[in-house]
Write a protein that holds these residues in place. Structure first.
Motif, PDB file in Angstrom:
ATOM      1  N   CYS A   1      12.520   4.763  -2.893  1.00  0.00           N
ATOM      2  CA  CYS A   1      12.340   5.189  -4.286  1.00  0.00           C
ATOM      3  C   CYS A   1      13.362   6.222  -4.754  1.00  0.00           C
TER       4      CYS A   1
ATOM      5  N   CYS B   1       5.987   6.586  -0.127  1.00  0.00           N
ATOM      6  CA  CYS B   1       6.417   5.203   0.081  1.00  0.00           C
ATOM      7  C   CYS B   1       5.973   4.672   1.435  1.00  0.00           C
TER       8      CYS B   1
ATOM      9  N   GLU C   1      11.832   6.735  -8.238  1.00  0.00           N
ATOM     10  CA  GLU C   1      11.658   8.167  -8.495  1.00  0.00           C
ATOM     11  C   GLU C   1      13.013   8.853  -8.732  1.00  0.00           C
TER      12      GLU C   1
ATOM     13  N   PRO D   1       9.026  -0.382  -4.487  1.00  0.00           N
ATOM     14  CA  PRO D   1       8.456   0.898  -4.926  1.00  0.00           C
ATOM     15  C   PRO D   1       8.689   1.140  -6.418  1.00  0.00           C
TER      16      PRO D   1
END
Length: 338
Positions: free
Chosen positions: A215, A259, A333, A330
């Protein structure tokens, strides 16, 4: 090199030096550690005398467990470090010799990567005018970055890996780097003896630019940190009977805890084909980094890029078809940089 061109942050230029610079001696790693210890609140001029103590200390410490710290036949400076370790010389003598001999090449070569100098300098050579080096704003800014705390761990891990390659003689005996799941260590075998090399987390983090592989959330190497990275098998351990050498470095990534373990995390799912392409790019960073990860990846996955891609694709498909994994991706981020 697309490693730092794709994400031209100061920490990735620094990682370019540590991970991809040419290694004929371990002095670069010792200088990096000495710079980590520079008083950031003092003058930007650091004299060779100030650098000499931490620089020589790190070399002396590594010489205790790894006598080969240079690819040439000998070094008067390293001989002095060995004598100091043996109690034959004083600290003052070691410091004087370090000032005179220890920095002859490393200061000139520090910023060189792939036969050229990186665009961001972290210090200027002022030995002729001020008997030292001058720290640039780049280094001060680097020291304030979130990732700075990880760099010393990464530098030491890279140093340990290079030492092991030299100790085994890579040209004669290609190093096979293996992973201990329980200890989270990378190790190799010398004849029949196991040799622990370094932390797996610390070794992998730089190549992932300090981010979760999945991510791109920032991760940490600091023990007990709430964001401490997990070591994860990209193709899950559940597929170990279908995928040969599933513990190989080629299949190991660092993940944030969400994750790896979270409710919406990967768990025992199989990452998507898009993430498989990311794994290939990460593994090619190992190739660019030369010994011993270069040799390990070549041995594990193939000598040519096309062979390495086919290796990943075939193992991914075998795991997907035989284990019937659910495919997982995922929530991003951070911005993907490889």
């Amino acid at each position: 090199m697309d490693f730092y061109q794709a994400d031209p942050t100061l920490e990735n230029y620094w990682r370019g030096v540590i991970l991809f610079g040419r290694n004929v001696a371990s002095y670069k790693f010792a200088l990096a550690h000495a710079l980590y210890e520079v008083d950031k609140s003092g003058s930007d001029l650091v004299t060779l005398e100030e650098l000499a103590v931490p620089f020589s200390r790190h070399l002396c410490q590594h010489l205790l467990h790894a006598p080969k710290q240079i690819t040439s036949r000998g070094s008067q400076f390293l001989d002095t470090c060995v004598q100091f370790n043996n109690g034959e010389l004083t600290q003052d003598t070691l410091t004087e010799t370090t000032i005179r001999l220890g920095f002859n090449n490393v200061i000139d070569a520090f910023h060189n990567v792939n036969a050229g100098e990186i665009e961001k300098r972290f210090f200027l050579d002022e030995r002729k005018t001020h008997k030292g080096i001058r720290i640039t704003d780049n280094f001060y800014q680097l020291s304030e970055r979130q990732q700075y705390q990880n760099l010393a761990f990464e530098t030491n891990a890279r140093w340990n890996l290079v030492e092991q390659a030299w100790a085994m003689g890579v040209s004669r005996n290609l190093v096979a780097i293996e992973f201990d799941e329980q200890e989270k260590l990378l190790f190799s075998h010398v004849n029949t003896r196991r040799v622990n090399i370094t932390s797996c987390r610390d070794s992998l983090n730089g190549y992932q630019k300090g981010r979760c592989f999945y991510c791109f959330k920032p991760i940490s190497l600091v023990p007990a940190d709430t964001e401490l990275a997990d070591v994860d098998h990209f193709i899950p351990w559940k597929a170990r009977d279908e995928v040969a050498n599933i513990n190989g470095v080629w299949n190991l990534v660092l993940s944030c805890q969400c994750c790896n373990r979270g409710k919406a995390g990967k768990s025992s799912h199989l990452p998507s084909r898009k993430l498989l392409q990311r794994l290939h790019i990460r593994n090619e960073y190992f190739i660019q980094s030369k010994l011993p990860l270069h040799e390990t990846i070549v041995n594990q996955t193939g000598t040519q890029p096309a062979q390495r891609i086919d290796f990943l694709e075939s193992n991914w498909a075998r795991a997907k078809n035989n284990i019937l994994f659910h495919i997982w991706e995922p929530k991003a981020e951070g911005e993907a940089t490889f």
